[in-house]
Design a protein around this motif. Sequence first.
Motif, PDB file in Angstrom:
ATOM      1  N   VAL A 173       0.821  -1.204  -0.153  1.00 48.51           N
ATOM      2  CA  VAL A 173       0.043  -0.064   0.067  1.00 48.51           C
ATOM      3  C   VAL A 173       0.871   1.171  -0.038  1.00 48.51           C
ATOM      4  N   PHE A 174       0.517   2.231  -0.845  1.00 50.29           N
ATOM      5  CA  PHE A 174       1.183   3.434  -1.037  1.00 50.29           C
ATOM      6  C   PHE A 174       0.568   4.606  -0.904  1.00 50.29           C
ATOM      7  N   VAL A 175       1.311   5.677  -0.498  1.00 50.61           N
ATOM      8  CA  VAL A 175       0.623   6.939  -0.586  1.00 50.61           C
ATOM      9  C   VAL A 175       0.687   7.690  -1.784  1.00 50.61           C
ATOM     10  N   THR A 176      -0.536   7.812  -2.673  1.00 48.88           N
ATOM     11  CA  THR A 176      -0.612   8.193  -3.843  1.00 48.88           C
ATOM     12  C   THR A 176      -0.566   9.577  -4.061  1.00 48.88           C
ATOM     13  N   LYS A 177      -1.036  10.273  -3.187  1.00 49.22           N
ATOM     14  CA  LYS A 177      -1.155  11.739  -3.213  1.00 49.22           C
ATOM     15  C   LYS A 177      -1.172  12.447  -1.520  1.00 49.22           C
ATOM     16  N   GLY A 178      -0.565  13.593  -1.641  1.00 47.47           N
ATOM     17  CA  GLY A 178      -0.784  14.296  -0.599  1.00 47.47           C
ATOM     18  C   GLY A 178       0.420  13.752   0.540  1.00 47.47           C
ATOM     19  N   LEU A 179       0.211  14.234   1.765  1.00 51.85           N
ATOM     20  CA  LEU A 179       0.856  13.786   3.017  1.00 51.85           C
ATOM     21  C   LEU A 179       0.320  13.397   4.100  1.00 51.85           C
ATOM     22  N   VAL A 180       0.744  12.377   4.664  1.00 52.43           N
ATOM     23  CA  VAL A 180      -0.004  11.662   5.739  1.00 52.43           C
ATOM     24  C   VAL A 180       0.625  12.149   6.872  1.00 52.43           C
ATOM     25  N   PRO A 181       0.078  13.139   7.646  1.00 57.13           N
ATOM     26  CA  PRO A 181       0.679  13.571   9.150  1.00 57.13           C
ATOM     27  C   PRO A 181       0.783  12.582  10.104  1.00 57.13           C
ATOM     28  N   LYS A 182       1.827  12.757  10.899  1.00 56.85           N
ATOM     29  CA  LYS A 182       1.882  11.905  11.936  1.00 56.85           C
ATOM     30  C   LYS A 182       0.783  11.607  12.815  1.00 56.85           C
ATOM     31  N   GLY A 183       0.346  10.513  13.195  1.00 52.41           N
ATOM     32  CA  GLY A 183      -0.910  10.433  14.078  1.00 52.41           C
ATOM     33  C   GLY A 183      -2.397  10.136  13.108  1.00 52.41           C
ATOM     34  N   ALA A 184      -2.181  10.366  11.963  1.00 55.53           N
ATOM     35  CA  ALA A 184      -3.384  10.049  11.342  1.00 55.53           C
ATOM     36  C   ALA A 184      -3.862   8.868  10.951  1.00 55.53           C
ATOM     37  N   VAL A 185      -5.101   8.588  10.846  1.00 53.26           N
ATOM     38  CA  VAL A 185      -5.549   6.854  10.534  1.00 53.26           C
ATOM     39  C   VAL A 185      -5.394   6.857   8.924  1.00 53.26           C
ATOM     40  N   VAL A 186      -4.512   6.107   8.518  1.00 49.85           N
ATOM     41  CA  VAL A 186      -4.251   5.988   7.104  1.00 49.85           C
ATOM     42  C   VAL A 186      -4.857   4.801   6.403  1.00 49.85           C
ATOM     43  N   SER A 187      -5.380   3.835   7.187  1.00 51.85           N
ATOM     44  CA  SER A 187      -5.885   2.627   6.674  1.00 51.85           C
ATOM     45  C   SER A 187      -6.689   1.776   7.794  1.00 51.85           C
TER      46      SER A 187
END
Length: 299
Positions: A138-152
């Motif tokens: 699984v890859f981040v395809t757009k933007g920035l995931v900030p620390k502490g974010a629910v990503v999946s």
Amino acid sequence: MPGRLLRGLWQRWRSYKYRFVPWIALNLSHNPRTLRYVPKESKDKVISDEDVLGALLKVFQALFLNDFNKQLEILTALPESVKSKYQDLLAVEHQGLKLLENRHQQQSTFKPEEILYKTLGFSVAQATSSLNSAGKGVFVTKGLVPKGAVVSMYPGTVYQKYEPIFFQSIGNPFIFRCLDGVLIDGNDKGISKVVYRSCNGRDRLGPLKMSDSTWLTSEIHNPLAMGQYVNNCSNDRAANVCYQEFDVPAVFPIELKQYLPNIAYRYDKQSPLRCVVLVALRDIKQGEELFSNYYTVVS
């Protein structure tokens, strides 16, 4: 012929081992970077349950409004106060989309991944992993995931530790074990797929769906529901996300349960539904692959 067979089995194992729980457990001591130590089960929280709930509601509500024209049957089963709330939210949403009207003249709705980017500032997708022979990642395809974010989210059928899962577990690298022994089967094929679909149909209340089954298909409605394809970290690939268990509270809006990618194997209205989310351990940039770590409990 035997050599070719052995090579084939070895290649399959190299991909399988990244998600095979016994192999991971046996190799944890040789790879300390894959561990996240926690003193107690109750303290295994990178972010609070309130923050997890807030992130899920934000995304699910945006998905609901984006597909509002297909929600009319569901709205008829809801109280008037809930209907008016969504009508008000939709009016605000339309005002905010005026700048995008020209760009999306032919498109009445956005894709789920676009909704995720619009609400949380990033989108994720499955692709071939950067790890050799690890299959999908699984890859981040757009933007920035900030620390502490629910990503999946880790989708699948939820089994209590006393419930039968033997046949579903055979050759299955997608079974996640929670700290309390609860299991989540995130396999989107074979018996696991049949069991999930069956439970999904069982719990439906008229037009109201109690869970999302689209993660079993190529048309995923919940863009977070791909956590089962996040690979374990390695010595040269540090973890950037970690698993966090989350029990769905009783106050969770019934109309938004259609986006929850989990269902209980045996219906029990006394117990909350267990979900597992993946939380960012640091800022994750566009193009980076997600790598998880497997925790242990220290007494």
